[in-house]
Motif scaffolding. Structure first.
Motif, PDB file in Angstrom:
ATOM      1  N   GLY A  70       0.827  -1.213   0.000  1.00  0.00           N
ATOM      2  CA  GLY A  70       0.000   0.000   0.000  1.00  0.00           C
ATOM      3  C   GLY A  70       0.858   1.260   0.000  1.00  0.00           C
ATOM      4  O   GLY A  70       0.607   2.203  -0.765  1.00  0.00           O
ATOM      5  N   VAL A  71       1.893   1.293   0.861  1.00  0.00           N
ATOM      6  CA  VAL A  71       2.751   2.488   0.952  1.00  0.00           C
ATOM      7  C   VAL A  71       3.534   2.684  -0.350  1.00  0.00           C
ATOM      8  O   VAL A  71       3.679   3.810  -0.832  1.00  0.00           O
ATOM      9  N   ASP A  72       4.005   1.592  -0.932  1.00  0.00           N
ATOM     10  CA  ASP A  72       4.718   1.700  -2.212  1.00  0.00           C
ATOM     11  C   ASP A  72       3.812   2.309  -3.284  1.00  0.00           C
ATOM     12  O   ASP A  72       4.249   3.150  -4.088  1.00  0.00           O
ATOM     13  N   GLY A  73       2.566   1.886  -3.282  1.00  0.00           N
ATOM     14  CA  GLY A  73       1.595   2.442  -4.230  1.00  0.00           C
ATOM     15  C   GLY A  73       1.413   3.938  -4.004  1.00  0.00           C
ATOM     16  O   GLY A  73       1.390   4.729  -4.960  1.00  0.00           O
ATOM     17  N   ILE A  74       1.304   4.340  -2.737  1.00  0.00           N
ATOM     18  CA  ILE A  74       1.150   5.771  -2.423  1.00  0.00           C
ATOM     19  C   ILE A  74       2.370   6.552  -2.917  1.00  0.00           C
ATOM     20  O   ILE A  74       2.240   7.638  -3.505  1.00  0.00           O
ATOM     21  N   MET A  75       3.561   5.986  -2.686  1.00  0.00           N
ATOM     22  CA  MET A  75       4.787   6.678  -3.117  1.00  0.00           C
ATOM     23  C   MET A  75       4.793   6.890  -4.626  1.00  0.00           C
ATOM     24  O   MET A  75       5.162   7.951  -5.113  1.00  0.00           O
ATOM     25  N   LEU A  76       4.383   5.852  -5.364  1.00  0.00           N
ATOM     26  CA  LEU A  76       4.438   5.955  -6.823  1.00  0.00           C
ATOM     27  C   LEU A  76       3.392   6.914  -7.371  1.00  0.00           C
ATOM     28  O   LEU A  76       3.631   7.592  -8.364  1.00  0.00           O
ATOM     29  N   THR A 134      12.009   2.123  -2.632  1.00  0.00           N
ATOM     30  CA  THR A 134      10.939   2.725  -3.443  1.00  0.00           C
ATOM     31  C   THR A 134      10.985   4.240  -3.300  1.00  0.00           C
ATOM     32  O   THR A 134      10.833   4.975  -4.279  1.00  0.00           O
ATOM     33  N   GLY A 135      11.201   4.705  -2.059  1.00  0.00           N
ATOM     34  CA  GLY A 135      11.295   6.149  -1.812  1.00  0.00           C
ATOM     35  C   GLY A 135      12.436   6.763  -2.603  1.00  0.00           C
ATOM     36  O   GLY A 135      12.288   7.846  -3.194  1.00  0.00           O
ATOM     37  N   ALA A 136      13.569   6.069  -2.628  1.00  0.00           N
ATOM     38  CA  ALA A 136      14.723   6.584  -3.373  1.00  0.00           C
ATOM     39  C   ALA A 136      14.422   6.611  -4.869  1.00  0.00           C
ATOM     40  O   ALA A 136      14.830   7.534  -5.582  1.00  0.00           O
ATOM     41  N   SER A 137      13.657   5.604  -5.346  1.00  0.00           N
ATOM     42  CA  SER A 137      13.377   5.534  -6.789  1.00  0.00           C
ATOM     43  C   SER A 137      12.460   6.668  -7.259  1.00  0.00           C
ATOM     44  O   SER A 137      12.471   7.021  -8.431  1.00  0.00           O
ATOM     45  N   VAL A 138      11.649   7.232  -6.342  1.00  0.00           N
ATOM     46  CA  VAL A 138      10.794   8.359  -6.762  1.00  0.00           C
ATOM     47  C   VAL A 138      11.485   9.699  -6.513  1.00  0.00           C
ATOM     48  O   VAL A 138      10.885  10.759  -6.682  1.00  0.00           O
ATOM     49  N   GLY A 139      12.737   9.652  -6.069  1.00  0.00           N
ATOM     50  CA  GLY A 139      13.541  10.873  -5.938  1.00  0.00           C
ATOM     51  C   GLY A 139      13.269  11.686  -4.693  1.00  0.00           C
ATOM     52  O   GLY A 139      13.563  12.886  -4.669  1.00  0.00           O
ATOM     53  N   ALA A 140      12.700  11.057  -3.657  1.00  0.00           N
ATOM     54  CA  ALA A 140      12.397  11.805  -2.426  1.00  0.00           C
ATOM     55  C   ALA A 140      13.644  11.923  -1.560  1.00  0.00           C
ATOM     56  O   ALA A 140      14.499  11.028  -1.561  1.00  0.00           O
ATOM     57  N   TYR A 167       9.186  -3.066 -12.912  1.00  0.00           N
ATOM     58  CA  TYR A 167       9.225  -2.310 -14.165  1.00  0.00           C
ATOM     59  C   TYR A 167       8.715  -0.902 -13.905  1.00  0.00           C
ATOM     60  O   TYR A 167       9.449   0.056 -13.970  1.00  0.00           O
ATOM     61  N   LYS A 168       7.447  -0.792 -13.556  1.00  0.00           N
ATOM     62  CA  LYS A 168       6.872   0.486 -13.131  1.00  0.00           C
ATOM     63  C   LYS A 168       5.452   0.236 -12.626  1.00  0.00           C
ATOM     64  O   LYS A 168       4.936  -0.879 -12.743  1.00  0.00           O
TER      65      LYS A 168
END
Lengths: 419, 235
Positions: free
Chosen positions: A299-305, A328-334, B29-30
């Motif tokens: 759920g949190v990963d979904g919110i981050m994306l 995941t947080g690092a991948s969205v650049g936060a 992937y995304k």
């Protein structure tokens, strides 16, 4: 009589009654097998069953001892012992499902709970009289005569554990130090707290989120409000939320425990009120997802994306989900600030986050951010406690050299032994 | 040759589990509709599951059974404190919920104070106090056991320097700063070891999932297609 190929006699129409009777007799004889066990003699009973309150407990255990059955030996008649319990001498007695192997002359009755947490045997409760009987169980289930306990046994609660005086002394010393420094701080004495790199960056992270028009994500760990790290995380949440309110940014707080969500909601609401912007508080931003660890992570990963927060805070208790969240947080650049006292998860936060509050820094963070006398005094008091412990380690290790030569010499190590 | 049989719902379950695993892996992937579907299903089902879990594993054994069957009415106090939290639903009476919260947080802090003092302070000190110089009795009298001495020194210096790093009320400058820096080195080395250890554990989890996909899903499906395994109608 006709016979089958294997020579087993079959019933014929000529003698149906006699054949049926013989089968019934055979069945009756076999049904007696478990009880008479081909004439197996009963073992002699154990003797001198004694019971007493189990020492230094909370009144839920009874220590039982007995003299072994004379038949309790290798190749003897005894297979195991059975205990029976009642609250009245005359009974009825309930057989306890404990398996007590031969050769055992003692047992602690403390009740039994199955793997689902369901009570199988009620524990001996505080201040209730219990009577016991013991039976030796022989081969084939043959039971000995019963041996009754000599008088009732009562489990009592002990309020003081003499083996834990060191805990009492340490608690009192630490509490007095904390109270003293809280008092000093309340008198206006300035107490110094060294800068914590992670917290210096909080303002920068929230400022960045405001400039980018993106929300701030705050994860208070995955444990409940009775966990001290969650309490520390939620306390920091109050400070972060206030800053967010002042900067007119948004804060998202997905929670994995309903109680944490409720308290986080209250804390964030108050922070917005303190910042003079109660109308900007959005109750829907403090969400409950699920108690399940990896369901929560999904759920949190979904919110981050989807929300793409500009600043992520992970402050609380974390387990295996720490790296998944931080990656995941690092991948969205936060920009990411983490803090936990879980030694196994700290390496992942150190690797994947921009700043990490290590262990006790998490608890110091709240005092550092708030500068409240109570929290500052508490932190300085704990520092003095650490200094005392440090001295004990150094002096104790030096004295331990001489303890090797003379064991009768005073041993500081033994002061810290907990029974 | 006897043909193995797999119940229909077992086979169906393997397929559901395999597809959901792939949906979750698609996150690598995304973000995509498959991941969204699996995510919402996971969150929803687990949230619902925990309602049942708490009912059967918390409410019944910790309240209803002692209260109803054993007449332990003191358990009502916990229920009343629990009910106060429901007052959050009322804007005017929300203050009542603070009794429940205060009890939970206060008890948590109080109980943990003793637990942490025992496990994180006293037990650690007990374990750390070891002879700075380890001695052994030998043929020539009492000798220094250098190996143990080095081990003991590393443990004592490591604990003392790491403890100094967590000293907050003095600036980390000069001697104190040097010792604190040594402490953070010890911490980072231990983090590195812990990182490697945990990564290995995670790899084993991945192997477990891959094993499921390859053997339980793909191999079973191929065997069903080839007729080596028959799908039964039993549950």
């Amino acid at each position: 009589m006709p016979k089958r190929k294997g020579g087993i006699p079959t019933l014929t129409s000529k003698a149906p009654t006699a054949g049926l009777l013989s089968v019934m007799v055979a069945l009756f004889v076999f049904s007696l097998v478990p009880t008479v066990t081909w004439g197996q003699p009963a073992p002699r009973p154990p003797t001198n069953l004694q019971g007493e309150d189990f020492p230094l407990d909370d009144g839920r255990r009874i220590q039982l001892t007995w003299a072994l059955s004379p038949d309790d030996r290798e190749g003897g008649l005894v297979e195991e012992y059975i205990l029976l319990r009642s609250t009245k001498e005359e009974g009825p007695y309930t057989e306890l499902p404990y398996s007590i192997p031969l050769g055992s002359d003692s047992y602690v009755d403390s009740g039994e709970v199955d793997e689902n947490g369901v009570t199988v045997v009620e524990e001996p409760r505080n201040n209730i009289k219990f009577y016991y009987k013991i039976i030796a169980l022989g081969k084939g289930g043959v039971r000995s005569e019963e041996c009754l306990i000599d008088g009732p046994v009562v489990a009592t609660r002990q309020w003081f554990h003499p083996g834990r005086v060191n805990m009492l002394v340490a608690s009192i010393v630490l509490s007095l130090l904390i109270l003293f420094f809280i008092w000093q701080a309340s008198l206006g004495k300035e107490l110094y707290i060294r800068p914590l790199a992670g917290l210096e960056a909080v303002q920068e992270a929230i400022g960045r989120a405001t400039e980018m028009g993106k929300p701030v994500l705050f994860i208070p760990g995955i444990m409940d409000m009775d966990d001290i790290q969650t309490i520390a995380g939620v306390t920091i949440l109050g400070r972060v939320a206030r800053m967010v309110a002042e900067y007119d940014a948004d804060i998202l707080v997905p929670c994995s425990r309903s109680l944490v969500m409720t308290i986080a909601s209250e804390v964030v609401r108050e922070a917005y009120l303190d910042a003079g912007r109660p109308d900007a508080f959005k109750p829907d931003n403090i969400r409950y997802l699920t108690d399940d660890q990896f369901g929560y992570v999904a759920g949190v990963d979904g919110i981050m994306l989807r929300e793409r927060p500009a600043a992520n805070f992970y402050l609380g208790t974390f387990y295996a989900e720490s790296l998944i969240l931080a990656e995941t947080g690092a991948s969205v650049g936060a920009i990411q600030i983490a803090g936990t006292a879980m030694p196994s998860q700290l390496p992942f936060f150190v690797a994947a986050c921009d700043y990490t509050l290590i262990g006790e820094e998490l608890f110091a963070a709240s005092a550092y951010l708030s500068k409240e006398p109570k929290q500052l005094g508490s932190l300085v008091g704990q520092d003095w406690g650490k200094l005392i412990f440090l001295l004990f380690i150094i002096i104790g290790s030096i004295i331990a050299i001489f303890n090797q030569l003379n064991p009768d010499l005073i041993s500081i190590k033994s002061w810290f032994e907990i029974q | 040759m006897e043909i193995a049989n797999i119940p229909f719902w077992d086979f169906f379950g393997v397929w559901v589990a395999a597809l959901l695993t792939l949906f979750i892996f698609s996150f690598l992937y995304k973000d995509n509709p498959f991941y969204k579907f699996a995510e919402h299903l996971f969150v929803g089902i687990s949230a619902g599951y925990f309602v049942g879990y708490y009912y059967y594993n918390v409410l019944l054994p910790n309240f209803w059974e002692p209260f109803y069957y054993q007449g332990r009415y003191e358990y009502l106090i916990a229920v009343i404190l629990g009910i106060t939290i429901l007052f959050r639903l009322s804007r005017k009476q929300a203050w009542v919920s603070r009794f429940g919260f205060a009890f939970v947080i206060g008890c948590g802090a109080g109980i943990n104070f003793i637990a942490y003092l025992q496990s994180n302070a006293l037990a650690q000190i007990y374990g750390t106090i070891t002879p700075l110089v380890s001695l052994v009795s030998g043929e020539g009298g009492i000798l220094v056991d250098w190996k143990n001495t080095v081990f003991n020194l590393v443990a004592i210096i490591g604990v003392c320097s790491a403890l100094t790093y967590f000293y907050f009320s003095k600036p980390h400058k000069g001697f104190l700063g040097g010792v604190a820096r040594l402490g953070i080195w010890f911490l980072m080395i231990s983090f590195g070891a812990s990182f490697g250890y945990t990564v290995m554990a995670r790899i084993s989890l991945l192997i477990g999932r891959m094993h499921f996909l390859i053997f339980d899903w793909i191999e079973t499906t191929i065997n069903v297609i080839n007729g080596n395994i028959a799908i039964g109608s039993t549950f």
